[in-house]
Design a protein around this motif. Structure first.
Motif, PDB file in Angstrom:
ATOM      1  N   ILE A 175     -10.083  17.274  -4.888  1.00 63.19           N
ATOM      2  CA  ILE A 175      -9.295  16.111  -4.495  1.00 63.19           C
ATOM      3  C   ILE A 175      -8.125  15.977  -5.453  1.00 63.19           C
ATOM      4  N   GLY A 176      -7.147  15.222  -5.047  1.00 63.97           N
ATOM      5  CA  GLY A 176      -5.970  15.000  -5.882  1.00 63.97           C
ATOM      6  C   GLY A 176      -4.824  15.896  -5.463  1.00 63.97           C
ATOM      7  N   THR A 177      -3.716  15.733  -6.150  1.00 67.78           N
ATOM      8  CA  THR A 177      -2.494  16.453  -5.810  1.00 67.78           C
ATOM      9  C   THR A 177      -2.646  17.959  -5.919  1.00 67.78           C
ATOM     10  N   GLY A 178      -3.384  18.421  -6.907  1.00 65.40           N
ATOM     11  CA  GLY A 178      -3.567  19.863  -7.105  1.00 65.40           C
ATOM     12  C   GLY A 178      -4.712  20.464  -6.320  1.00 65.40           C
ATOM     13  N   ALA A 179      -5.324  19.690  -5.428  1.00 63.77           N
ATOM     14  CA  ALA A 179      -6.505  20.160  -4.693  1.00 63.77           C
ATOM     15  C   ALA A 179      -6.293  21.487  -3.950  1.00 63.77           C
ATOM     16  N   PRO A 180      -5.181  21.686  -3.249  1.00 61.64           N
ATOM     17  CA  PRO A 180      -5.028  22.962  -2.538  1.00 61.64           C
ATOM     18  C   PRO A 180      -5.007  24.175  -3.473  1.00 61.64           C
ATOM     19  N   TYR A 181      -4.354  24.040  -4.632  1.00 64.17           N
ATOM     20  CA  TYR A 181      -4.299  25.147  -5.591  1.00 64.17           C
ATOM     21  C   TYR A 181      -5.682  25.426  -6.175  1.00 64.17           C
ATOM     22  N   ALA A 182      -6.371  24.360  -6.578  1.00 62.25           N
ATOM     23  CA  ALA A 182      -7.692  24.510  -7.183  1.00 62.25           C
ATOM     24  C   ALA A 182      -8.685  25.094  -6.188  1.00 62.25           C
ATOM     25  N   THR A 183      -8.615  24.640  -4.951  1.00 66.72           N
ATOM     26  CA  THR A 183      -9.514  25.155  -3.918  1.00 66.72           C
ATOM     27  C   THR A 183      -9.283  26.645  -3.688  1.00 66.72           C
ATOM     28  N   MET A 230       0.831  -1.180   0.000  1.00 61.09           N
ATOM     29  CA  MET A 230       0.000   0.000   0.000  1.00 61.09           C
ATOM     30  C   MET A 230       0.874   1.242   0.000  1.00 61.09           C
ATOM     31  N   GLN A 231       0.463   2.262  -0.763  1.00 65.17           N
ATOM     32  CA  GLN A 231       1.250   3.484  -0.831  1.00 65.17           C
ATOM     33  C   GLN A 231       1.099   4.270   0.457  1.00 65.17           C
ATOM     34  N   ASN A 232       2.096   5.106   0.738  1.00 62.65           N
ATOM     35  CA  ASN A 232       1.940   5.941   1.921  1.00 62.65           C
ATOM     36  C   ASN A 232       1.049   7.140   1.607  1.00 62.65           C
ATOM     37  N   GLN A 233       0.585   7.803   2.639  1.00 62.72           N
ATOM     38  CA  GLN A 233      -0.392   8.887   2.505  1.00 62.72           C
ATOM     39  C   GLN A 233       0.108  10.004   1.597  1.00 62.72           C
ATOM     40  N   SER A 234       1.380  10.337   1.623  1.00 57.16           N
ATOM     41  CA  SER A 234       1.874  11.469   0.859  1.00 57.16           C
ATOM     42  C   SER A 234       1.892  11.213  -0.647  1.00 57.16           C
ATOM     43  N   THR A 235       1.909   9.965  -1.098  1.00 56.01           N
ATOM     44  CA  THR A 235       1.939   9.697  -2.530  1.00 56.01           C
ATOM     45  C   THR A 235       0.648   9.095  -3.055  1.00 56.01           C
ATOM     46  N   ARG A 236      -0.328   8.919  -2.238  1.00 50.86           N
ATOM     47  CA  ARG A 236      -1.536   8.205  -2.621  1.00 50.86           C
ATOM     48  C   ARG A 236      -2.286   8.851  -3.784  1.00 50.86           C
ATOM     49  N   TRP A 237      -2.431  10.172  -3.815  1.00 49.80           N
ATOM     50  CA  TRP A 237      -3.332  10.802  -4.782  1.00 49.80           C
ATOM     51  C   TRP A 237      -2.596  11.585  -5.858  1.00 49.80           C
ATOM     52  N   HIS A 238      -1.434  11.124  -6.271  1.00 51.47           N
ATOM     53  CA  HIS A 238      -0.692  11.804  -7.329  1.00 51.47           C
ATOM     54  C   HIS A 238      -1.446  11.773  -8.643  1.00 51.47           C
ATOM     55  N   ALA A 239      -1.079  12.699  -9.476  1.00 47.30           N
ATOM     56  CA  ALA A 239      -1.395  12.665 -10.891  1.00 47.30           C
ATOM     57  C   ALA A 239      -2.773  13.163 -11.281  1.00 47.30           C
ATOM     58  N   THR A 240      -3.400  13.985 -10.475  1.00 47.21           N
ATOM     59  CA  THR A 240      -4.675  14.524 -10.935  1.00 47.21           C
ATOM     60  C   THR A 240      -5.154  15.669 -10.055  1.00 47.21           C
ATOM     61  N   THR A 241      -6.111  16.391 -10.583  1.00 46.80           N
ATOM     62  CA  THR A 241      -6.872  17.355  -9.802  1.00 46.80           C
ATOM     63  C   THR A 241      -8.319  17.268 -10.268  1.00 46.80           C
ATOM     64  N   ILE A 242      -9.226  17.127  -9.324  1.00 43.62           N
ATOM     65  CA  ILE A 242     -10.656  17.165  -9.585  1.00 43.62           C
ATOM     66  C   ILE A 242     -11.226  18.277  -8.719  1.00 43.62           C
ATOM     67  N   LEU A 243     -12.019  19.157  -9.324  1.00 39.86           N
ATOM     68  CA  LEU A 243     -12.557  20.322  -8.634  1.00 39.86           C
ATOM     69  C   LEU A 243     -14.061  20.412  -8.860  1.00 39.86           C
ATOM     70  N   GLY A 244     -14.795  20.607  -7.779  1.00 39.82           N
ATOM     71  CA  GLY A 244     -16.228  20.852  -7.866  1.00 39.82           C
ATOM     72  C   GLY A 244     -16.544  22.249  -7.366  1.00 39.82           C
ATOM     73  N   VAL A 245     -17.384  22.964  -8.126  1.00 38.95           N
ATOM     74  CA  VAL A 245     -17.789  24.315  -7.750  1.00 38.95           C
ATOM     75  C   VAL A 245     -19.307  24.398  -7.841  1.00 38.95           C
ATOM     76  N   GLN A 246     -19.916  24.913  -6.793  1.00 38.67           N
ATOM     77  CA  GLN A 246     -21.371  25.036  -6.716  1.00 38.67           C
ATOM     78  C   GLN A 246     -21.720  26.515  -6.561  1.00 38.67           C
TER      79      GLN A 246
END
Length: 190
Positions: free
Chosen positions: A132-140, A1-17
């Protein structure tokens, strides 16, 4: 199992309401270690004849399994997004096979925007922005700033925030896919 820091690499998903509309945006990059393997992957789907949008971060096969499970719960609960999300989270957390799946989901309809995780979490953000994903903080950060300081609709905010994220996050590209849905009472008035 991957460790927490590398688990969600390689994407950004953003939802805006905003104002009864929800836009879900995802980039197209698939990364294997330090190598970009694909530029135009589709990580966003519509469900329930376009009434629900969903996106994933994490392992593709795992996410597709979760999409199928979620869609089944959605049908079982007559399109009740919140109930389907809770049922998926419960099943995901307690089922021996599903517990091993490494992904996160964002699901939305015109009324709710939810993040679902394998830890049993179903989280609805207070401000109408979820990522969610690696870019989540930037997108948020970008989406929140645009929500607070512009009158842009949800789709435009999602696209602009994803472009900012693609400029900052090496695991996010500018091959952006956006799907939208809106509150049912407003959709019927169109």
């Amino acid at each position: 199992m991957q460790n927490q820091s590398t688990r969600w690499h390689a994407t950004t998903i953003l939802g805006v309401q905003r104002d009864g509309d929800v836009a879900l945006a995802g980039d197209g990059q698939v990364t294997y270690g330090d190598v970009v393997m694909k530029h135009g992957a589709r990580k966003i789907r519509t469900l329930l004849d376009g009434q629900v949008v969903a996106g994933f971060a994490g392992a593709v096969a795992d996410a597709l399994t979760l999409f199928e499970k979620f869609e089944t719960h959605l049908r079982d609960w007559d399109g009740n997004l919140r109930r389907a999300a809770v049922e998926l989270a419960k099943e995901w957390r307690t089922d021996r096979y599903l517990r091993r799946l490494e992904a996160q989901l964002i699901v939305a309809d015109g009324d709710s925007l939810l993040v679902i995780s394998g830890e049993g979490d179903v989280i609805e953000p207070d401000d109408g922005v979820a990522a969610i994903g690696t870019g989540a903080p930037y997108a948020t950060a970008a989406a929140r700033a645009l929500l607070q300081h512009t009158d842009m609709p949800a789709r435009e905010i999602a696209e602009a925030a994803m472009r900012v994220t693609a400029d900052l996050c090496i695991y996010t590209n500018d091959h952006i896919v956006i799907e939208t849905t809106r509150r049912q009472d407003e959709a019927q008035n169109d």
